[in-house]
Write a protein that holds these residues in place. Structure first.
Motif, PDB file in Angstrom:
ATOM      1  N   HIS A  64       0.821  -1.228   0.000  1.00 48.58           N
ATOM      2  CA  HIS A  64       0.000   0.000   0.000  1.00 48.58           C
ATOM      3  C   HIS A  64       0.845   1.263   0.000  1.00 48.58           C
ATOM      4  O   HIS A  64       0.301   2.359   0.102  1.00 48.58           O
ATOM      5  CB  HIS A  64      -0.932   0.023   1.220  1.00 48.58           C
ATOM      6  CG  HIS A  64      -2.026  -0.990   1.152  1.00 48.58           C
ATOM      7  ND1 HIS A  64      -1.913  -2.255   1.681  1.00 48.58           N
ATOM      8  CD2 HIS A  64      -3.254  -0.929   0.590  1.00 48.58           C
ATOM      9  CE1 HIS A  64      -3.031  -2.921   1.463  1.00 48.58           C
ATOM     10  NE2 HIS A  64      -3.858  -2.151   0.794  1.00 48.58           N
ATOM     11  N   ARG A  65       2.170   1.082  -0.073  1.00 46.39           N
ATOM     12  CA  ARG A  65       3.088   2.231  -0.056  1.00 46.39           C
ATOM     13  C   ARG A  65       2.877   3.093   1.197  1.00 46.39           C
ATOM     14  O   ARG A  65       2.899   4.319   1.139  1.00 46.39           O
ATOM     15  CB  ARG A  65       2.922   3.127  -1.289  1.00 46.39           C
ATOM     16  CG  ARG A  65       3.014   2.388  -2.604  1.00 46.39           C
ATOM     17  CD  ARG A  65       4.453   1.976  -2.878  1.00 46.39           C
ATOM     18  NE  ARG A  65       4.614   1.461  -4.217  1.00 46.39           N
ATOM     19  CZ  ARG A  65       4.499   0.169  -4.569  1.00 46.39           C
ATOM     20  NH1 ARG A  65       4.226  -0.741  -3.625  1.00 46.39           N
ATOM     21  NH2 ARG A  65       4.663  -0.228  -5.799  1.00 46.39           N
ATOM     22  N   VAL A  66       2.667   2.424   2.318  1.00 52.56           N
ATOM     23  CA  VAL A  66       2.508   3.138   3.584  1.00 52.56           C
ATOM     24  C   VAL A  66       3.866   3.193   4.287  1.00 52.56           C
ATOM     25  O   VAL A  66       4.520   2.164   4.432  1.00 52.56           O
ATOM     26  CB  VAL A  66       1.467   2.422   4.479  1.00 52.56           C
ATOM     27  CG1 VAL A  66       1.476   2.977   5.891  1.00 52.56           C
ATOM     28  CG2 VAL A  66       0.081   2.541   3.865  1.00 52.56           C
ATOM     29  N   PRO A  67       4.311   4.362   4.718  1.00 53.60           N
ATOM     30  CA  PRO A  67       5.611   4.464   5.392  1.00 53.60           C
ATOM     31  C   PRO A  67       5.681   3.569   6.631  1.00 53.60           C
ATOM     32  O   PRO A  67       4.691   3.428   7.358  1.00 53.60           O
ATOM     33  CB  PRO A  67       5.685   5.936   5.797  1.00 53.60           C
ATOM     34  CG  PRO A  67       4.791   6.646   4.846  1.00 53.60           C
ATOM     35  CD  PRO A  67       3.674   5.675   4.539  1.00 53.60           C
ATOM     36  N   LEU A  68       6.857   2.993   6.840  1.00 56.41           N
ATOM     37  CA  LEU A  68       7.061   2.088   7.969  1.00 56.41           C
ATOM     38  C   LEU A  68       8.314   2.533   8.717  1.00 56.41           C
ATOM     39  O   LEU A  68       9.398   2.584   8.156  1.00 56.41           O
ATOM     40  CB  LEU A  68       7.233   0.653   7.444  1.00 56.41           C
ATOM     41  CG  LEU A  68       7.479  -0.450   8.466  1.00 56.41           C
ATOM     42  CD1 LEU A  68       6.329  -0.548   9.460  1.00 56.41           C
ATOM     43  CD2 LEU A  68       7.648  -1.795   7.759  1.00 56.41           C
ATOM     44  N   VAL A  69       8.139   2.879   9.985  1.00 56.23           N
ATOM     45  CA  VAL A  69       9.262   3.368  10.783  1.00 56.23           C
ATOM     46  C   VAL A  69       9.508   2.391  11.931  1.00 56.23           C
ATOM     47  O   VAL A  69       8.609   2.120  12.722  1.00 56.23           O
ATOM     48  CB  VAL A  69       8.967   4.776  11.354  1.00 56.23           C
ATOM     49  CG1 VAL A  69      10.127   5.267  12.205  1.00 56.23           C
ATOM     50  CG2 VAL A  69       8.664   5.763  10.230  1.00 56.23           C
ATOM     51  N   ALA A  70      10.731   1.855  12.001  1.00 58.88           N
ATOM     52  CA  ALA A  70      11.070   0.949  13.099  1.00 58.88           C
ATOM     53  C   ALA A  70      11.477   1.764  14.313  1.00 58.88           C
ATOM     54  O   ALA A  70      12.055   2.837  14.187  1.00 58.88           O
ATOM     55  CB  ALA A  70      12.212   0.019  12.685  1.00 58.88           C
ATOM     56  N   ARG A  71      11.172   1.229  15.473  1.00 62.44           N
ATOM     57  CA  ARG A  71      11.554   1.902  16.709  1.00 62.44           C
ATOM     58  C   ARG A  71      12.057   0.886  17.715  1.00 62.44           C
ATOM     59  O   ARG A  71      11.431  -0.141  17.951  1.00 62.44           O
ATOM     60  CB  ARG A  71      10.335   2.643  17.281  1.00 62.44           C
ATOM     61  CG  ARG A  71      10.637   3.381  18.589  1.00 62.44           C
ATOM     62  CD  ARG A  71       9.344   3.998  19.121  1.00 62.44           C
ATOM     63  NE  ARG A  71       9.522   4.606  20.418  1.00 62.44           N
ATOM     64  CZ  ARG A  71       9.683   5.914  20.609  1.00 62.44           C
ATOM     65  NH1 ARG A  71       9.704   6.727  19.584  1.00 62.44           N
ATOM     66  NH2 ARG A  71       9.826   6.401  21.820  1.00 62.44           N
TER      67      ARG A  71
END
Ligand SMILES: Cc1cc2nc3c(=O)[nH]c(=O)nc-3n(C[C@H](O)[C@H](O)[C@H](O)COP(=O)(O)OP(=O)(O)OC[C@H]3O[C@@H](n4cnc5c(N)ncnc54)[C@H](O)[C@@H]3O)c2cc1C
Lengths: 485, 352
Positions: A64-71
């Motif tokens: 879906h081209r949704v940004p993914l940020v790891a934390r």
């Protein structure tokens, strides 16, 4: 973002059940990392509990081209884990198990959410430890350490995270699970393990880390000495290195930092000194005494004010305590502080410190310096008050000036804290458009749809053009053609 | 030592190659011609040995910056005269290895397990990529996380990502003293014996051949003396390490396999002619089989280092085959750095 938001969240729920946060009050917990000047509430937070869930989440975001940020633990100081307003924040907090310890090969396999210190504590009974020790080690995660290539006070001798990690297991943005590195001393093909270190969550999600363990040294001592000037302390640092002794740690603090740390933890620092050096020696008993003699001679030659040597665990811990709590200690002096992180050639220490104090006067903002002197890695802490009109902007400009100074003397804008959001504009100064294009190429090879941590670490060339401070090399713009990007 | 900057000329040559999609073999003095697949016939050779000299060396900074064509021997000599060294102990084949080849091959010597590998000491590179541009990554400072770590990516990539112009390396002080010991020890006892030395600091090399465990101790005289009391063993010729590092001890081998595994692994413990790296590196001489089949369940890899070209089965890889996703990443990186595919095509893997 053209996504059916409700549908997307429903799919996330199918993957990780109740381990998902969508209500604003709980989302706010994640709005910032250690760089508190940048705040952004994420669209949604997920806390997967196994690798398969991470793979499914990545696949869903990618499709879906949704940004993914790891934390990891959110202690990063450059905004690497700052959420994306329209993205998924993936917390690795549940990946908190130490999977195995292999004392024969001196390796430990751990999940990325395990804290740095937990590894050393876990193997202590075997006489082993994990060497890199960022001051945030009680809180920061090993996954975050890999993503930032973190250092610590002992990396002069024992190296950064990249020198102490043997192997990673990763999830690609397409949801593929793969390994880089090996339990062996090298591996076939390109050194992907090295590229992933310091990649700030831009290239893949780390789901398992195999670290190298070291045997605890037979003998350790810490030498503390005060100096009447920053210059003489800086000269002493060069002289120590020149003896051929490789200290386990070689740290320096200036007067404001000494005083703040002393007031905070009562480490026994000389509060009238202009500069303080902490030098740790370790090794085998037979070697240590002769090194200590040489070290003391060098310190005396450089007019050290008072030299004290700590041998016992408790005394050494007390001396390090002051250094390791320097950030929070300085933090008590003002409502807010900015921690900078440039690295310079060691010989430039005195000059750069002098210019920083001049800038401090110019901007009217106090600064305290703590740094990894042996490595030339500076941490000027700029004090400001975000509630005062214009103070934050002033602090940011001051910081930018320091970073540009680091580049000017042949150094770099970040030694260990990463670029993140904070230093993204200075990347335009340090690198030419063609060099930045190579970084974009590396990014595209790992993350073709650019969903991982967008907007961080490497600026777009448009951004650099707007920032207006293009990389200038030897008096001319190396690559004036912006066209092809 | 000669000093000559040929950047402009090399840049022109690369630009010509990329403009015409003409593959080139990047070569210093050709000391590692045997390593990796041979280039297709009539591939042009891009000579870099003329691009040489030390650009910057300040012993107090523990950094040296050299051009790719500089002979390794010259660098070693210069460092040694300042009581410093390249701690990863790169092999100097036929005494004509150049620094470009040292970095492009990424090979490290017997000191590797104790001091670190080639890439561990790389601080920065200046290079020409397939876009025909001179680029700089990393620098001369000890810690640097600005941008992806391209200089370490290029280390060990066998020239497939671009032409290395110069490299900045961290150097270390030479040990005050050094001694090589030989201890008669059976192969079966090797691992337990080495384990007992895990926390004995002055170890800088450990290898086993023909029933002898070779140990190199480095450090202060005092440290070495105290360690010797624990190890026992007779002092022996330190030339052993050089012969091992340059593969001279395998001169009669027709087929030589380099097996890299975790030191405690049981694989090829008996079969290996020599075991180096404290157990982590095992050399198989003329095994008569492809050891990679047996490595399937192991975390390790095998490289066919010496072979008879004529006997090589068609399509066989010399380096350990990569899993699909990882191979794919390699190809995509290659595509980004060298879109025309001109730099050392197929030298490392046939696919790129
Ligand atoms: C008081 C204090 C002292 C500090 N001292 C030091 C020091 O001495 N040396 C030093 O180097 N740093 C130091 N830091 C900075 C910080 O602690 C380190 O950068 C640390 O490695 C961050 O780890 P984290 O788990 O908090 O990562 P986070 O802040 O959560 O994330 C940092 C980056 O890593 C990425 N990331 C996290 N986990 C993963 C994963 N599993 N896979 C992929 N990407 C991931 C994130 O996207 C982000 O880009 C200090 C910070 C503080 C607040």
């Amino acid at each position: 973002m053209d996504v059916d938001r409700q549908g997307f969240i429903r799919e996330l729920r199918e993957i990780c059940g109740d381990n998902i946060i969508t209500d604003r009050p709980r989302l706010r917990v994640y709005e910032t990392d250690g760089l508190t000047a940048k705040r952004q509430v994420p669209w949604v937070v997920v806390l997967p509990s196994n690798i398969s869930e991470v793979q499914q989440i990545a696949r869903l975001c990618d499709s879906h081209r949704v940004p993914l940020v790891a934390r990891g633990a959110g202690t990063g100081l450059s905004g690497g884990a700052t959420p994306h307003a329209e993205g998924v924040l993936l917390s690795l907090a549940r990946f908190n198990r130490i999977l195995s310890v292999d004392s024969e090969n001196m390796l430990a396999k751990v999940e990325p959410g395990v804290t740095n210190l937990a590894i050393s504590e876990h193997v202590e009974h075997l006489g082993l430890y994990y060497a890199p020790d960022p001051s945030s080690q009680i809180a920061c995660s090993i996954g975050g350490n890999v993503a930032e290539n973190s250092g610590g006070v002992h990396c002069l001798k024992y190296g950064l995270t990249v020198h102490n990690v043997r192997k990673l297991k990763l999830v690609s943005p397409q949801g593929d699970l793969y390994e880089v590195g090996s339990e062996a001393f090298d591996s076939a093909g390109y050194d992907l393990l090295a590229v992933l270190h310091g990649s700030e969550g831009m290239l893949g999600i780390v789901v398992e880390v195999t670290v190298k363990l070291l045997a605890k040294p037979e003998a350790v001592c810490v030498v503390m000495s005060g100096f009447a000037s920053v210059e003489s302390a800086a000269t002493a640092v060069g002289d120590i290195i020149a003896t051929g002794i490789l200290p386990a740690g070689l740290e320096m603090m200036d007067k404001p930092a000494i005083q703040a740390a002393e007031a905070f933890v009562h480490a026994g620092y000389p509060t009238d000194a202009e500069a303080l050096l902490l030098c740790e020696l370790d090794g085998i008993e037979a070697e240590l005494q002769s090194q200590l003699d040489i070290l003391q001679a060098v310190l005396q030659k450089n007019n050290a004010l008072d030299i004290s040597v700590a041998h016992s665990d408790a005394d050494r811990a007390r001396l390090w305590m002051g250094r390791k709590s320097a950030f929070p200690a300085v933090g008590r002096l003002a409502p807010d502080y900015f921690c900078m992180d440039g690295t310079i050639p060691r010989k430039q220490l005195a000059r750069v410190l002098g210019e920083i104090s001049e800038l401090s006067r110019e901007f009217g903002l106090p600064v305290a310096n703590v740094f990894h002197a042996g490595d030339g890695n500076l941490h000027p802490l700029i004090l400001y008050d975000a509630n005062l009109e214009g103070d934050l902007e002033k602090a940011e400009q001051f910081g930018a000036k320091i970073l540009e100074l680091c580049i000017e003397v042949g150094g770099t804008i970040t030694g260990e804290h990463g670029v993140g959001l904070e230093k993204i504009d200075q990347m335009c100064v340090q690198f030419s458009p063609a060099e930045l294009a190579v970084f974009h190429g590396v990014k595209a090879a790992f993350d073709p749809n650019l969903i991982l941590n967008p907007g961080k670490a490497v600026p777009t060339l448009h951004r650099c053009a707007e920032f207006g401070a293009m990389h200038v090399h030897a008096g001319q713009d190396k690559f004036p053609d912006l066209e092809r990007f | 030592m000669t000093s000559r900057d040929m950047t402009t000329l090399l840049l022109e040559q690369v630009q010509k190659a990329t403009a015409h999609n003409m593959p080139v073999t990047i070569e210093g003095q050709g000391s590692k011609r045997f390593y990796g697949h041979t280039a297709a016939e009539n591939t042009a050779c891009l000579q870099i040995s003329g691009h040489s000299g030390v650009i910057e060396y300040e012993p107090g900074e523990l950094v040296i910056r050299v051009r790719a064509g500089t002979p390794l021997a010259d660098v070693n000599q210069l460092l040694s005269s300042n009581r410093q060294m390249l701690a990863f102990e790169p092999p100097d084949f036929e005494n004509r290895s150049t620094m470009g080849g040292v970095i492009a091959s990424g090979l490290s010597g017997p000191r590797r397990p104790y001091a670190g590998s080639a890439r561990d000491f790389v601080l920065g590179v200046r290079m020409i990529t397939g876009h025909g541009e001179v680029l700089e990554f990393g620098g001369q400072v000890m810690k640097n996380v600005a941008g992806y770590d391209v200089s370490r990516l290029v280390t060990g990539s066998l020239g497939t990502l671009g032409l290395i112009l110069d490299v900045s390396l961290k150097v270390l002080p030479e040990p005050e003293a050094e001694v090589t010991l030989g201890l008669p020890i059976a192969r079966q006892e090797l691992q337990s014996r080495l384990r007992s030395m895990q926390d004995m600091f002055p170890l800088s090399a450990a290898a086993h051949q023909d029933g002898v465990l070779y140990l190199r101790l480095s450090g202060s005289e005092a440290a070495i003396q105290s360690a010797r009391q624990k190890t026992g063993g007779e002092e022996t010729d330190s030339g052993f390490w050089q012969k091992l590092n340059t593969l001279a001890c395998f001169s009669s081998a027709k087929e030589l396999w380099r097996i890299s595994v975790a030191p405690a692994s049981q694989i090829f413990l008996k079969e290996a002619e020599v075991i180096d790296w404290g157990g982590g590196l095992r050399w198989l001489v003329d095994p008569g089989f492809d050891p990679r089949e047996q490595l399937a369940g192991e975390d390790g890899h095998a490289t066919l280092v010496k072979y008879a070209e004529a006997k090589l089965p068609a399509g066989v890889e010399l380096f350990h085959p990569l899993p699909p996703h990882v191979l794919n990443l390699h190809q995509r990186l290659k595509q980004q750095f060298d879109p025309a595919g001109v730099f050392n095509p197929g030298r490392m893997y046939r696919a790129f």
